[in-house]
Design an enzyme around this catalytic site. Structure first.
Site, PDB file in Angstrom:
ATOM      1  N   ALA A 318       0.817  -1.206   0.000  1.00 19.50           N
ATOM      2  CA  ALA A 318       0.000   0.000   0.000  1.00 19.50           C
ATOM      3  C   ALA A 318       0.853   1.260   0.000  1.00 19.50           C
ATOM      4  O   ALA A 318       0.557   2.225  -0.718  1.00 19.50           O
ATOM      5  CB  ALA A 318      -0.929  -0.004   1.219  1.00 19.50           C
ATOM      6  N   HIS A 449      16.895   6.476  25.675  1.00 22.55           N
ATOM      7  CA  HIS A 449      16.822   5.342  26.612  1.00 22.55           C
ATOM      8  C   HIS A 449      15.729   5.611  27.636  1.00 22.55           C
ATOM      9  O   HIS A 449      15.586   6.728  28.101  1.00 22.55           O
ATOM     10  CB  HIS A 449      18.164   5.177  27.321  1.00 22.55           C
ATOM     11  CG  HIS A 449      18.141   4.133  28.407  1.00 22.55           C
ATOM     12  ND1 HIS A 449      18.240   2.784  28.124  1.00 22.55           N
ATOM     13  CD2 HIS A 449      18.018   4.233  29.752  1.00 22.55           C
ATOM     14  CE1 HIS A 449      18.195   2.108  29.264  1.00 22.55           C
ATOM     15  NE2 HIS A 449      18.055   2.959  30.268  1.00 22.55           N
TER      16      HIS A 449
END
Length: 470
Positions: A318, A449
């Site tokens: 798509a 993080h």
């Protein structure tokens, strides 16, 4: 007299409706012709509703495993009709969204069956009426449909295509999935999580065969652990359906043939382009096995006729169709005198692929094997989910990220992932490939993080023998 436009788009899937919107943004008088539902197969019967089904299966799986998170969930059950109803509701909402976008961008929507009758001419048949349309340019975006087994066409009762599998009236007790590409594996994963006993038959020597061999091996091991039966190097020689199920004659890799019974079968062996009866042959448009031949901007050999999406050469995705739609619309605007647009041909090596099974699979660029076949000297890095704090905290420590680099130049040749949310992570590498970043660019980038994306950094470091957390 025929209604006249700058551009008519035949088909309103993710390629067609995006092309129409971009053309309208550029000031072109635009019409779109659709025979069934705005949004096409992807939005109504493909990408979006299948993800809704898979989300329900994922939540159901998590509920069944709540104890692992210190939670209690008793009496957990699945209501298949409600799951399907939610999926259809999602598709309906997005269909209405596309309808709104057509109105917002002043795009004429003509419902009916469109057929090219001459260069720049198109007739639309709708019930008892016929409408003549004319345009300076026409984009063919008619998509594709599921390929049937020649000896056992889908009946919607016991033998299904993806479309039948999205609206089941009962949960298969024993399901056979023929084909292990993205569609087959996604439905195998959904029905397995919902409680069906699933067998997957793949003709080639590994499942998801377009993916890196390490990903294929890991996925097969994972799906087998989940309870699926995986038969590679195997084929279905015959299917015979009756009121109670399907008898399948399966030839396994050792050459032995045995008959097994299943309640239902899903056939996922590829697609057939919807290019018949569109008038392409009358105009002399070149095709290859039914797919329309185009240049990198979407032009066919016939001036004024363009093609995008699944009716053109692959990959049949798509997001590739949408990108082609934008490119073709801009090229048409340029041809009509717009000097402010500068379309670029699509680089297919930078198109990512995503498979939403459990665990997810995502990739972009060359596999390690394909890179070596192309004569590249490669170096690879691999980092496992078990070495990532966020993955462990999520309870999703299964999977890995693999990167493939040119050993001499540091060029990123490919990236291959399997695990939780990798379909979201892959875009980082896709941008890197499009921007022609090299290994050192990724190494110097700071990744946040705690995130799953840290594994992308660690995988790159691993190609230099510098991974930190393993």
């Amino acid at each position: 007299m025929a209604d006249s436009y700058d551009l008519i788009v035949l088909g309103s899937g993710p390629g067609g409706y995006v092309a129409a919107i971009r053309a309208a943004q550029l000031g072109l008088k635009t019409a779109i012709v659709e025979r069934e539902n705005l949004g096409g197969i992807c939005l109504n019967w493909g990408c979006i509703p299948t993800k809704a089904l898979l989300r329900s299966a994922e939540v159901f799986h998590q509920m069944q495993n709540a104890k692992a998170y210190g939670l209690a969930a008793t009496g957990v059950s699945a209501d298949l009709a409600a799951v399907v109803a939610r999926s259809r509701g999602v598709a309906k909402q997005l269909n209405q969204g596309v309808t709104h976008l057509m109105k917002k961008n002043k795009i004429a929507v003509v419902m009916g069956e469109g057929k090219l009758t001459a260069p720049g001419k198109l007739v639309v048949t709708a019930k008892d009426s016929k409408i003549d349309l004319a345009a300076k340019h026409i984009i063919v975006a008619t998509g594709a449909r599921a390929r049937d087994l020649p000896f056992a066409p889908a009946d919607g009762k016991r033998v299904w295509t993806y479309r039948h599998a999205m609206t089941p009236n009962e949960l298969p007790s024993e399901l056979l999935v023929i084909g292990s590409g993205a569609i087959g594996i996604e439905f195998a994963s959904f029905y397995n999580d919902m409680g069906s006993k699933v067998t997957v038959v793949e003709m080639l020597d590994r499942i998801v065969p377009v993916e890196d061999a390490d990903v294929s091996a890991f996925l097969e091991k994972s799906l087998t652990k989940q309870g699926m039966t995986i038969l590679t190097g195997a084929g279905v020689e015959a299917l015979k359906a009756d009121g109670k199920g399907v008898a399948a004659r399966i030839k396994t890799k050792d050459g032995k043939v045995a008959e097994q019974r299943f309640s239902h079968v899903i056939v996922a062996i590829g697609i057939v382009p919807n290019t018949e009866n569109v008038g392409l042959d009358t105009l002399g448009v070149k095709m290859d096995r039914g797919f329309i031949e185009i240049d990198p901007l979407g032009r066919t050999n016939v001036p004024g006729i363009w093609a995008i999406g699944d009716c053109a050469p692959g990959p049949w995705l798509a997001h590739k169709a949408s990108h082609e739609g934008v490119t073709a619309a801009e090229a048409i605007a340029q041809a009509l005198g717009n000097k402010d647009v500068h379309p670029h041909g699509l680089d297919k090596s930078n198109i990512p692929g995503c498979t939403y099974c459990h665990p997810q699979v995502a990739s972009v660029g060359l596999t390690e094997a394909k890179a070596k076949e192309a004569g590249r000297k490669v170096k690879t890095g691999m980092f496992p989910f078990i070495g990532n704090g966020k993955a462990i905290a999520l309870g999703e420590a299964e999977g890995f990220i693999k990167t493939v680099f040119d050993a001499a130049t540091g060029e990123l040749l490919g990236a291959h992932m399997i695990g939780a949310e990798v379909t979201e992570l892959i875009q980082g590498y896709t941008i890197g490939k499009q921007a022609e970043l090299v290994e050192d660019d990724f190494i110097r980038t700071v990744f946040p993080h705690p995130t799953l994306s840290e594994m992308m950094h660690e995988s790159v470091l691993g190609a230099e023998g510098r991974a930190i957390h393993i």
